[in-house]
Write an enzyme that holds these catalytic residues in place. Structure first.
Site, PDB file in Angstrom:
ATOM      1  N   ARG A 138      11.520  -1.735  11.735  1.00  0.00           N
ATOM      2  CA  ARG A 138      10.022  -1.040  12.039  1.00  0.00           C
ATOM      3  C   ARG A 138      10.047  -1.997  13.603  1.00  0.00           C
ATOM      4  O   ARG A 138       9.920  -2.926  13.495  1.00  0.00           O
ATOM      5  CB  ARG A 138       8.962  -1.135  10.947  1.00  0.00           C
ATOM      6  CG  ARG A 138       8.441  -0.178  10.780  1.00  0.00           C
ATOM      7  CD  ARG A 138       7.158  -0.634   9.451  1.00  0.00           C
ATOM      8  NE  ARG A 138       6.713  -0.126   9.996  1.00  0.00           N
ATOM      9  CZ  ARG A 138       5.424  -0.013   9.505  1.00  0.00           C
ATOM     10  NH1 ARG A 138       5.294   0.434   8.318  1.00  0.00           N
ATOM     11  NH2 ARG A 138       4.256  -0.921  10.114  1.00  0.00           N
TER      12      ARG A 138
ATOM     13  N   ARG B 298      11.110  -6.282   5.354  1.00  0.00           N
ATOM     14  CA  ARG B 298      11.218  -4.919   6.397  1.00  0.00           C
ATOM     15  C   ARG B 298      11.587  -4.979   7.283  1.00  0.00           C
ATOM     16  O   ARG B 298      13.084  -3.693   7.491  1.00  0.00           O
ATOM     17  CB  ARG B 298       9.972  -5.078   5.744  1.00  0.00           C
ATOM     18  CG  ARG B 298       9.920  -2.733   6.184  1.00  0.00           C
ATOM     19  CD  ARG B 298       8.694  -2.712   5.708  1.00  0.00           C
ATOM     20  NE  ARG B 298       7.821  -2.707   6.674  1.00  0.00           N
ATOM     21  CZ  ARG B 298       5.881  -2.392   6.788  1.00  0.00           C
ATOM     22  NH1 ARG B 298       5.716  -2.009   5.807  1.00  0.00           N
ATOM     23  NH2 ARG B 298       5.270  -2.443   7.694  1.00  0.00           N
TER      24      ARG B 298
ATOM     25  N   ARG C 237      -9.604   1.511   8.749  1.00  0.00           N
ATOM     26  CA  ARG C 237      -8.692  -0.448   9.331  1.00  0.00           C
ATOM     27  C   ARG C 237     -10.345  -0.875   9.703  1.00  0.00           C
ATOM     28  O   ARG C 237     -10.658  -2.070  10.033  1.00  0.00           O
ATOM     29  CB  ARG C 237      -7.610  -0.083  10.323  1.00  0.00           C
ATOM     30  CG  ARG C 237      -6.410  -0.210   9.635  1.00  0.00           C
ATOM     31  CD  ARG C 237      -5.420  -0.596  10.135  1.00  0.00           C
ATOM     32  NE  ARG C 237      -4.462  -0.876  10.157  1.00  0.00           N
ATOM     33  CZ  ARG C 237      -3.073  -0.387   9.534  1.00  0.00           C
ATOM     34  NH1 ARG C 237      -3.236   0.596   8.687  1.00  0.00           N
ATOM     35  NH2 ARG C 237      -2.007  -1.169   8.774  1.00  0.00           N
TER      36      ARG C 237
ATOM     37  N   LYS D  12       0.969  -1.341  -0.465  1.00  0.00           N
ATOM     38  CA  LYS D  12      -0.454  -0.097   0.321  1.00  0.00           C
ATOM     39  C   LYS D  12       1.216   1.012  -0.055  1.00  0.00           C
ATOM     40  O   LYS D  12       0.843   2.536  -1.241  1.00  0.00           O
ATOM     41  CB  LYS D  12      -0.841   0.087   1.061  1.00  0.00           C
ATOM     42  CG  LYS D  12      -1.813  -0.797   1.119  1.00  0.00           C
ATOM     43  CD  LYS D  12      -3.170  -0.635   2.612  1.00  0.00           C
ATOM     44  CE  LYS D  12      -2.152  -0.571   3.976  1.00  0.00           C
ATOM     45  NZ  LYS D  12      -2.185  -2.183   4.110  1.00  0.00           N
TER      46      LYS D  12
ATOM     47  N   ARG E 122      -1.372  -8.318  13.807  1.00  0.00           N
ATOM     48  CA  ARG E 122      -1.654  -7.351  12.416  1.00  0.00           C
ATOM     49  C   ARG E 122      -2.945  -7.500  11.173  1.00  0.00           C
ATOM     50  O   ARG E 122      -3.754  -7.174  10.827  1.00  0.00           O
ATOM     51  CB  ARG E 122      -0.686  -6.344  12.013  1.00  0.00           C
ATOM     52  CG  ARG E 122       0.021  -5.408  12.906  1.00  0.00           C
ATOM     53  CD  ARG E 122       1.746  -5.290  12.805  1.00  0.00           C
ATOM     54  NE  ARG E 122       1.614  -5.010  10.731  1.00  0.00           N
ATOM     55  CZ  ARG E 122       3.129  -4.812  11.189  1.00  0.00           C
ATOM     56  NH1 ARG E 122       4.044  -5.534  11.981  1.00  0.00           N
ATOM     57  NH2 ARG E 122       3.855  -4.115  10.054  1.00  0.00           N
TER      58      ARG E 122
HETATM   59  P1  AMP Z   1       1.320   1.054   8.928  1.00  0.00           P
HETATM   60  O1  AMP Z   1       1.382   1.780   8.335  1.00  0.00           O
HETATM   61  O2  AMP Z   1      -0.306   1.204   8.105  1.00  0.00           O
HETATM   62  O3  AMP Z   1       1.205  -0.289   8.679  1.00  0.00           O
HETATM   63  O4  AMP Z   1       0.348   1.018  10.474  1.00  0.00           O
HETATM   64  C1  AMP Z   1       0.975   0.725  11.043  1.00  0.00           C
HETATM   65  C2  AMP Z   1       0.661   0.729  12.814  1.00  0.00           C
HETATM   66  O5  AMP Z   1      -0.623   2.232  13.060  1.00  0.00           O
HETATM   67  C3  AMP Z   1      -0.560  -0.497  12.613  1.00  0.00           C
HETATM   68  O6  AMP Z   1      -0.188  -1.910  13.065  1.00  0.00           O
HETATM   69  C4  AMP Z   1      -1.878   0.546  13.717  1.00  0.00           C
HETATM   70  O7  AMP Z   1      -1.194  -0.030  15.126  1.00  0.00           O
HETATM   71  C5  AMP Z   1      -1.146   1.518  13.525  1.00  0.00           C
HETATM   72  N1  AMP Z   1      -2.466   1.969  12.351  1.00  0.00           N
HETATM   73  C6  AMP Z   1      -2.211   2.992  11.609  1.00  0.00           C
HETATM   74  N2  AMP Z   1      -3.483   3.401  11.057  1.00  0.00           N
HETATM   75  C7  AMP Z   1      -4.244   2.931  11.958  1.00  0.00           C
HETATM   76  C8  AMP Z   1      -5.742   3.146  11.792  1.00  0.00           C
HETATM   77  N3  AMP Z   1      -6.364   3.495  10.809  1.00  0.00           N
HETATM   78  N4  AMP Z   1      -7.043   2.414  12.773  1.00  0.00           N
HETATM   79  C9  AMP Z   1      -6.140   2.463  14.112  1.00  0.00           C
HETATM   80  N5  AMP Z   1      -4.782   1.288  14.340  1.00  0.00           N
HETATM   81  C10 AMP Z   1      -3.743   2.376  12.729  1.00  0.00           C
END
Ligand code: AMP
Length: 191
Positions: A133, A127, A88, A13, A144
């Site tokens: 990360r 990654r 989400r 994404k 996740r």
């Molecule tokens: P990402 O970079 O999109 O993979 O997001 C990393 C982490 O941020 C996720 O595993 C959640 O802990 C948190 N996070 C990001 N976006 C959301 C969202 N829309 N709702 C809830 N948690 C989020």
């Protein structure tokens, strides 16, 4: 053009959103990036979300909805955006629909990045070695992906019911996936 990317973590994404952003000149709005910036800056929100983030959990809807409502009100998002990582949950999706309805600019298209889970796990572990990360541990990755199935798949169905979902084969190379997205965007533009 208001574009939403949905797909499990590791589906590409972020990479595709960046390509869309630079090609079409719309801001890339990624809630994960916003949270990482808040944690790096040591803000109150950053402190609050860090344990949830590190465990691979979902940050509470009310906090995320406030964050995105604020971000979408910035002038650079007026003419379009590519949204990555939000919504989400169904509650977030309904809140997003409301915000966009208020400003009279609904989503144009929702891309569903389709990929098998094993490929996601391999990409995320790769990654972890490259970027370090804090949520790319095997335990957090499992959480996740589970949350994606439980909380986010219903979001795809929500937008499918609105006729907005276009499926994308996300296991290909970055260029292959981007070509598929571009072809779909041309069709959406032509509608
Ligand atoms: P990402 O970079 O999109 O993979 O997001 C990393 C982490 O941020 C996720 O595993 C959640 O802990 C948190 N996070 C990001 N976006 C959301 C969202 N829309 N709702 C809830 N948690 C989020």
């Amino acid at each position: 053009m208001r574009i939403l990317l949905l797909g499990p973590q590791g589906s590409g994404k972020g990479t595709q959103a960046q390509r869309i952003s630079s090609t079409y000149g719309v801001p890339h709005i990624a809630t994960g990036d916003m949270l990482r910036a808040a944690m790096a800056a040591g803000t109150e929100v950053g402190h609050r979300v860090k344990p949830i983030y590190d465990a691979g959990g979902l940050v509470p809807d009310d906090l995320m909805i406030d964050l995105i409502r604020d971000r979408l009100s910035h002038p650079d998002a007026e003419d379009g955006f590519v949204l990555d990582g939000f919504p989400r949950t169904l509650e977030q999706a309904e809140a997003l629909d409301d915000v966009l309805l208020e400003i009279g600019s609904p989503l144009d298209v929702v891309f569903d990045l389709q990929i098998d889970e094993q490929t996601c796990i391999e990409r995320l572990l790769g990654r972890a070695r490259e970027e370090g990360r804090s949520d790319d541990t095997p335990e957090a990755i499992a959480t996740r992906l589970q949350l994606f199935r439980d909380a986010t798949l219903p979001v795809i169905e929500h937008y499918r019911a609105q006729g907005k979902v276009v499926g994308v084969h996300a296991a290909g190379t970055v260029n292959e996936v981007f070509n598929e997205i571009q072809e779909a965007l041309e069709q959406v533009g032509a509608r």
